[in-house]
Scaffold this motif. Structure first.
Motif, short mmCIF file in Angstrom:
data_model
loop_
_atom_site.label_atom_id
_atom_site.label_comp_id
_atom_site.label_asym_id
_atom_site.label_seq_id
_atom_site.Cartn_x
_atom_site.Cartn_y
_atom_site.Cartn_z
N ARG A 35 0.89 -1.22 -0.03
CA ARG A 35 0.12 -0.05 0.03
C ARG A 35 0.71 1.17 0.07
NH1 ARG A 35 -2.82 -3.58 3.39
NH2 ARG A 35 -2.02 -2.38 5.37
N VAL A 36 1.98 1.26 0.72
CA VAL A 36 2.87 2.52 0.54
C VAL A 36 3.37 2.43 -0.78
CG1 VAL A 36 5.17 3.44 1.37
CG2 VAL A 36 3.48 2.29 2.93
N LEU A 37 3.68 1.34 -1.56
CA LEU A 37 4.40 1.42 -2.74
C LEU A 37 3.28 2.19 -3.76
CD1 LEU A 37 6.47 -1.72 -3.04
CD2 LEU A 37 7.27 0.64 -3.33
N LEU A 38 2.16 1.46 -3.47
CA LEU A 38 0.81 2.34 -4.38
C LEU A 38 0.80 3.69 -3.93
CD1 LEU A 38 -1.92 1.92 -5.86
CD2 LEU A 38 -3.05 1.27 -3.75
N ALA A 39 0.67 4.20 -2.88
CA ALA A 39 0.44 5.41 -2.66
C ALA A 39 1.68 6.47 -3.14
CB ALA A 39 0.18 5.91 -1.26
N VAL A 40 2.88 6.21 -3.11
CA VAL A 40 4.24 6.55 -3.48
C VAL A 40 4.15 6.76 -5.13
CG1 VAL A 40 5.97 5.13 -3.42
CG2 VAL A 40 6.42 7.47 -2.84
#
Length: 325
Positions: free
Chosen positions: A109-114
């Motif tokens: 999810r962090v990779l998705l947001a960034v």
């Protein structure tokens, strides 16, 4: 991917920023609401990588051997970069309706947001690859690993990725009143100033992980070497020679702030109070070190909560009364 998945990803990033970056998170509260999620995403990604590196170092220290831990951490970092590059190559696909897909792990999810933030604000991906290259320099046993830096020039090469790149990532999100390239030197310098402040504050913690970030030649000018720092850490006291070296490096740090802070006026007026708040509060860490007579081994220097809130409130009032400034 549905909007709900993306919203959840940004909410997770916000929680990471609130839990781990108190000064940073407080400053973002002064930003316009639509800019905050992107800033949280950039912070969360940096934190994700930093925690990965620190865990590898802690494991290496505990095991008194860095091979296996370094290999696992380096491979994990490579996977993160591979996944981020892949996400940036694939077109964004955000559909409507209910979210019935598995949002994956927190890392996903962090990779998705960034990756969404990078696309949304047209951030140059190179700033992330430079950042990851510097993080590899923190993994014991990896080919790029460094546990100390002989000169400030060598340290600045590390900070080009670990700190300056962060400022350059943020710049398109914050917005500028001049071409972005004109504001980049000051943004990079401010990131470097923040990083050096962290190094001065965290000498003891870094020693526990086998690292000395403060430049060896600057320390040597005051009769300080790694063995003396380790002895100070063991006894919990700060030798007078170390106090003098820290005082000198605080002056060096303040000179970087002096070069960086004028660049805040190159940002969009509405975001300036948030960045001024961050600069003031990070500068306040240096003041706290001085207030303790440069005692850096008995306690970690932090800006008191009441002062952080007062600085933020002052900048919020300035923004409210003078929104164009």
């Amino acid at each position: 991917m549905s909007p709900a998945t993306l919203d959840r990803a940004y909410r997770d990033c916000r929680r990471i920023a609130a839990a781990h970056g108190r000064t940073y998170f407080l400053a973002t509260r002064l930003l316009e609401p639509e800019r905050r999620p992107a800033v949280h995403a950039l912070y969360a990604f940096a934190r994700l990588v930093d925690d990965l590196v620190d865990t590898a170092e802690d494991g290496a220290v505990a095991a008194n051997s860095d091979g296996a831990h370094a290999g696992a951490a380096a491979a994990h970092l490579d996977r993160l970069e591979y996944e981020l590059r892949g996400r940036l190559l694939r077109p964004a696909e955000i559909g409507g309706g209910a979210d019935h897909t598995d949002p994956g792990t927190l890392e996903d999810r962090v990779l998705l947001a960034v990756s969404d933030t990078i696309r949304r604000y047209a951030i140059a991906p190179e700033h992330f690859w430079v950042f990851l290259d510097s993080m590899r320099m923190d993994i014991p046993g990896s080919p790029q690993y460094r546990d100390r830096y002989p000169t400030m020039t060598a340290l600045r090469e590390y900070m080009r990725g670990s700190a300056a790149a962060i400022g350059l990532q943020l710049l398109p999100v914050l917005g500028t009143v001049v071409p972005v390239a004109e504001a980049e030197p000051a943004a990079a310098a401010l990131g470097e100033a923040f990083q050096l402040t962290n190094f001065l504050r965290d000498v003891a913690e870094d020693l526990d992980r086998g690292r000395v970030y403060l430049p060896a030649d600057d320390l040597a000018a005051f009769g300080v070497d790694r063995d003396l720092l380790l002895e100070c850490r063991r006894t919990g006291t700060t030798d007078p020679r170390v106090r003098r070296a820290v005082s000198h490096l605080i002056a060096v740090n303040r000179d970087i702030y002096r070069r960086a802070v004028p660049g805040i006026d190159l940002l969009l007026p509405r975001v300036r109070p948030a960045i001024r708040t961050a600069a003031t509060l990070y500068g306040g860490i240096l003041e706290e070190i001085e207030r303790r007579d440069h005692e850096i081994f008995s306690a970690r220097a932090t800006v008191p909560t009441h002062r952080r809130l007062r600085v933020a409130a002052r900048e919020f009032t300035t923004r409210t009364l003078h929104p164009a400034h």
